[in-house]
Design an enzyme around this catalytic site. Structure first.
Site, mmCIF file in Angstrom:
data_model
loop_
_atom_site.group_PDB
_atom_site.id
_atom_site.type_symbol
_atom_site.label_atom_id
_atom_site.label_comp_id
_atom_site.label_asym_id
_atom_site.label_seq_id
_atom_site.Cartn_x
_atom_site.Cartn_y
_atom_site.Cartn_z
ATOM 1 N N HIS A 133 -8.502 0.755 -3.692
ATOM 2 C CA HIS A 133 -9.488 0.451 -2.632
ATOM 3 C C HIS A 133 -10.169 1.909 -2.151
ATOM 4 O O HIS A 133 -9.340 2.608 -1.771
ATOM 5 C CB HIS A 133 -8.406 0.004 -1.384
ATOM 6 C CG HIS A 133 -9.280 -0.343 -0.179
ATOM 7 N ND1 HIS A 133 -8.536 -0.384 1.216
ATOM 8 C CD2 HIS A 133 -10.336 -0.363 0.096
ATOM 9 C CE1 HIS A 133 -9.584 -0.853 1.972
ATOM 10 N NE2 HIS A 133 -10.628 -0.486 1.476
ATOM 11 N N MET A 180 -11.091 -6.295 5.611
ATOM 12 C CA MET A 180 -10.311 -5.211 6.480
ATOM 13 C C MET A 180 -10.175 -6.030 7.667
ATOM 14 O O MET A 180 -10.773 -6.458 8.382
ATOM 15 C CB MET A 180 -11.037 -3.972 6.671
ATOM 16 C CG MET A 180 -11.290 -3.101 5.537
ATOM 17 S SD MET A 180 -10.159 -2.478 4.721
ATOM 18 C CE MET A 180 -9.132 -1.896 5.971
ATOM 19 N N MET A 240 -9.149 7.873 0.419
ATOM 20 C CA MET A 240 -9.967 8.092 1.673
ATOM 21 C C MET A 240 -10.441 9.490 1.402
ATOM 22 O O MET A 240 -9.928 10.367 0.969
ATOM 23 C CB MET A 240 -9.200 8.142 2.816
ATOM 24 C CG MET A 240 -8.510 6.473 2.867
ATOM 25 S SD MET A 240 -7.197 6.857 4.508
ATOM 26 C CE MET A 240 -6.677 5.038 4.407
ATOM 27 N N SER A 243 0.753 -1.098 -0.157
ATOM 28 C CA SER A 243 -0.177 -0.100 0.103
ATOM 29 C C SER A 243 0.996 1.314 0.049
ATOM 30 O O SER A 243 1.544 1.443 0.923
ATOM 31 C CB SER A 243 -1.069 -0.087 1.229
ATOM 32 O OG SER A 243 -1.567 1.355 1.303
ATOM 33 N N GLY A 249 1.337 -2.144 4.124
ATOM 34 C CA GLY A 249 1.960 -0.752 3.969
ATOM 35 C C GLY A 249 2.933 -0.649 4.731
ATOM 36 O O GLY A 249 4.225 -0.618 4.408
ATOM 37 N N SER A 250 3.083 -0.492 6.032
ATOM 38 C CA SER A 250 4.237 -0.029 6.927
ATOM 39 C C SER A 250 5.226 -1.252 6.816
ATOM 40 O O SER A 250 6.345 -0.898 6.964
ATOM 41 C CB SER A 250 3.636 0.382 8.360
ATOM 42 O OG SER A 250 2.413 -0.058 8.489
ATOM 43 N N MET A 294 -12.238 4.118 -0.265
ATOM 44 C CA MET A 294 -13.003 3.901 1.096
ATOM 45 C C MET A 294 -13.594 5.424 1.132
ATOM 46 O O MET A 294 -13.133 6.531 1.719
ATOM 47 C CB MET A 294 -12.044 4.224 2.193
ATOM 48 C CG MET A 294 -11.303 2.716 2.462
ATOM 49 S SD MET A 294 -9.813 2.725 3.341
ATOM 50 C CE MET A 294 -8.545 2.880 1.841
ATOM 51 N N ASP A 305 -6.177 -6.708 4.323
ATOM 52 C CA ASP A 305 -5.572 -5.501 4.444
ATOM 53 C C ASP A 305 -5.680 -4.805 5.857
ATOM 54 O O ASP A 305 -6.668 -4.579 6.367
ATOM 55 C CB ASP A 305 -6.420 -4.668 3.276
ATOM 56 C CG ASP A 305 -6.035 -3.442 3.162
ATOM 57 O OD1 ASP A 305 -4.974 -3.044 3.766
ATOM 58 O OD2 ASP A 305 -6.628 -2.457 2.552
ATOM 59 N N GLY A 306 -4.477 -4.512 6.259
ATOM 60 C CA GLY A 306 -4.372 -3.820 7.799
ATOM 61 C C GLY A 306 -3.871 -4.468 8.650
ATOM 62 O O GLY A 306 -4.296 -5.493 9.183
ATOM 63 N N GLY A 307 -2.492 -4.139 8.985
ATOM 64 C CA GLY A 307 -1.853 -4.681 9.943
ATOM 65 C C GLY A 307 -1.152 -5.810 9.785
ATOM 66 O O GLY A 307 -0.763 -6.799 10.653
ATOM 67 N N ASP A 319 -4.751 3.360 -1.687
ATOM 68 C CA ASP A 319 -5.781 3.850 -0.552
ATOM 69 C C ASP A 319 -6.482 5.067 -0.797
ATOM 70 O O ASP A 319 -5.947 6.116 -0.556
ATOM 71 C CB ASP A 319 -5.489 3.553 0.907
ATOM 72 C CG ASP A 319 -5.102 1.901 1.077
ATOM 73 O OD1 ASP A 319 -6.017 1.094 0.727
ATOM 74 O OD2 ASP A 319 -3.915 1.575 1.447
ATOM 75 N N HIS A 324 -1.173 -1.363 -4.376
ATOM 76 C CA HIS A 324 -2.533 -0.971 -3.606
ATOM 77 C C HIS A 324 -2.553 0.394 -3.430
ATOM 78 O O HIS A 324 -1.701 1.157 -2.775
ATOM 79 C CB HIS A 324 -2.422 -1.964 -2.228
ATOM 80 C CG HIS A 324 -3.768 -1.660 -1.663
ATOM 81 N ND1 HIS A 324 -4.787 -2.516 -1.950
ATOM 82 C CD2 HIS A 324 -4.106 -1.025 -0.511
ATOM 83 C CE1 HIS A 324 -5.774 -2.212 -1.187
ATOM 84 N NE2 HIS A 324 -5.477 -1.264 -0.253
ATOM 85 N N GLY A 362 -8.867 3.461 7.740
ATOM 86 C CA GLY A 362 -8.695 5.143 7.555
ATOM 87 C C GLY A 362 -7.239 5.205 7.795
ATOM 88 O O GLY A 362 -6.904 6.415 7.475
ATOM 89 N N PHE A 363 -6.607 4.420 8.485
ATOM 90 C CA PHE A 363 -4.869 4.640 8.657
ATOM 91 C C PHE A 363 -3.950 3.529 8.754
ATOM 92 O O PHE A 363 -4.479 2.472 8.830
ATOM 93 C CB PHE A 363 -4.839 5.092 10.024
ATOM 94 C CG PHE A 363 -5.829 6.442 10.548
ATOM 95 C CD1 PHE A 363 -5.390 7.771 10.196
ATOM 96 C CD2 PHE A 363 -7.097 6.149 11.205
ATOM 97 C CE1 PHE A 363 -6.272 8.734 10.611
ATOM 98 C CE2 PHE A 363 -7.967 7.258 11.275
ATOM 99 C CZ PHE A 363 -7.641 8.539 11.188
ATOM 100 N N GLY A 364 -2.856 3.831 8.109
ATOM 101 C CA GLY A 364 -1.855 2.759 8.096
ATOM 102 C C GLY A 364 -1.287 2.634 9.461
ATOM 103 O O GLY A 364 -1.545 3.512 10.458
ATOM 104 N N GLY A 365 -0.512 1.704 9.610
ATOM 105 C CA GLY A 365 0.000 1.068 11.089
ATOM 106 C C GLY A 365 -0.670 0.865 12.143
ATOM 107 O O GLY A 365 -0.194 0.931 13.317
HETATM 108 C C1 DX5 Z 1 -6.334 1.426 5.711
HETATM 109 C C2 DX5 Z 1 -5.871 0.911 4.458
HETATM 110 C C3 DX5 Z 1 -4.696 -0.028 4.186
HETATM 111 C C4 DX5 Z 1 -3.320 0.567 5.008
HETATM 112 C C5 DX5 Z 1 -2.537 -0.718 5.296
HETATM 113 O O1 DX5 Z 1 -7.513 1.845 5.716
HETATM 114 O O2 DX5 Z 1 -6.836 0.203 3.588
HETATM 115 O O3 DX5 Z 1 -4.385 -0.395 3.137
HETATM 116 O O4 DX5 Z 1 -2.793 1.412 4.499
HETATM 117 O O5 DX5 Z 1 -1.268 -0.271 6.019
HETATM 118 P P1 DX5 Z 1 -0.731 -1.155 7.157
HETATM 119 O O6 DX5 Z 1 -0.106 -2.336 6.397
HETATM 120 O O7 DX5 Z 1 0.400 -0.145 7.714
HETATM 121 O O8 DX5 Z 1 -1.747 -1.440 8.229
HETATM 122 ZN ZN ZN Z 2 -6.426 -0.694 1.547
#
Ligand code: DX5
Ligand code: ZN
Length: 245
Positions: free
Chosen positions: A68, A139, A39, A10, A197-198, A70, A175-177, A37, A35, A144-147
């Site tokens: 994606h 999800m 928002m 991402s 992502g992170s 959102m 997707d996520g974490g 994102d 990917h 809404g947020f990475g990390g």
């Molecule tokens: C969250 C996004 C994810 C996010 C993943 O709303 O849809 O794609 O960027 O980031 P990490 O891998 O850091 O959770």
């Molecule tokens: Zn995503």
């Protein structure tokens, strides 16, 4: 039968001041998909980027753009993302009352159609649109947020959706974490496509990113289970093994 594992970094976790270089770096590092994102500060409590940014980075890689959305409403913007160069357009089941219509619109634009489910949304939300889908995105954090930290409550949903998909040619993305510590468990539950992502954008060079992708891919591939013969109990056991490896 198993599916190849795909890794979709991402770019939300990229350095936006050098976004073009980051896309090239992640391409060279072995990303399968990119990917994106999107928002809107309304459907989710954060604003990222829109179709113009996707259009600007589109010429920098030939990899699949996994977009994606959102955003709500989503239907008025589908054409803009299709024109910007999205290959897969994923909408949220929670983003509007007419999911079936949104999915038809995406395919009518000549794109692959995906639906994403927030952590609190049950898998039954996609029961009657399965044949309109190329991808389901579970999800594993609140969008809404990475990390953020991976929500283990989603394992059961992933396994149930894997069973619902059956032999349909639909990818099951999480997707996520996602990290190298939980990727195997996600795959053991039934996922075949991992957004990260992170965990991918750690370090600052393409070589660092390649190492991160390789580590996630390695543990994920070791956890692949024969999905058609998979039963819930088998899957749960594989997940336990993967988590405590
Ligand atoms: C969250 C996004 C994810 C996010 C993943 O709303 O849809 O794609 O960027 O980031 P990490 O891998 O850091 O959770
Ligand atoms: Zn995503």
């Amino acid at each position: 039968m198993t599916k190849d594992i795909l890794i979709a970094p991402s770019i939300l976790a990229a350095d936006f001041a050098r976004l073009g270089e980051e896309v090239a770096a992640i391409d060279a590092a072995g990303a399968d998909w990119i990917h994106c994102d999107v928002m809107d500060g309304h459907f989710v409590p954060n604003i990222s980027y829109g179709a113009d940014v996707i259009k600007a980075i589109r010429p920098l890689t030939s990899k699949i753009f996994d977009v994606h959305l959102m955003i709500a409403p989503v239907d008025p913007y589908l054409e803009a993302f299709a024109r910007a160069g999205a290959d897969i357009i994923t909408v949220h089941a929670e983003a509007g009352p007419h999911l079936d219509r949104s999915l038809q619109a995406i395919r009518a634009l000549g794109k692959k159609a995906g639906v994403s489910l927030c952590p609190s949304t049950p898998e039954s939300a996609i029961e009657y649109v399965l044949d309109r889908l190329d991808l389901v995105l579970v999800m594993t954090v609140n969008p809404g947020f990475g990390g953020q930290s991976f929500l283990e409550s989603q394992f059961e949903k992933i396994t149930r959706i894997r069973r619902m998909i059956g032999e349909r040619p639909i990818r099951l993305e999480v997707d996520g974490g996602i990290t190298r510590d939980n990727a195997a468990a996600a795959v053991a539950a039934g996922a075949d496509t991992l957004v990260a992502g992170s965990a991918v954008f750690r370090g600052n060079s393409s070589a660092d990113y390649a190492g991160n992708i390789l580590a996630i891919r390695g543990v994920a591939e070791s956890a692949r289970v024969p999905i058609l013969q998979d039963s819930s109990a088998q899957s749960r056991q594989a997940r336990e093994t993967a988590l405590h490896r």
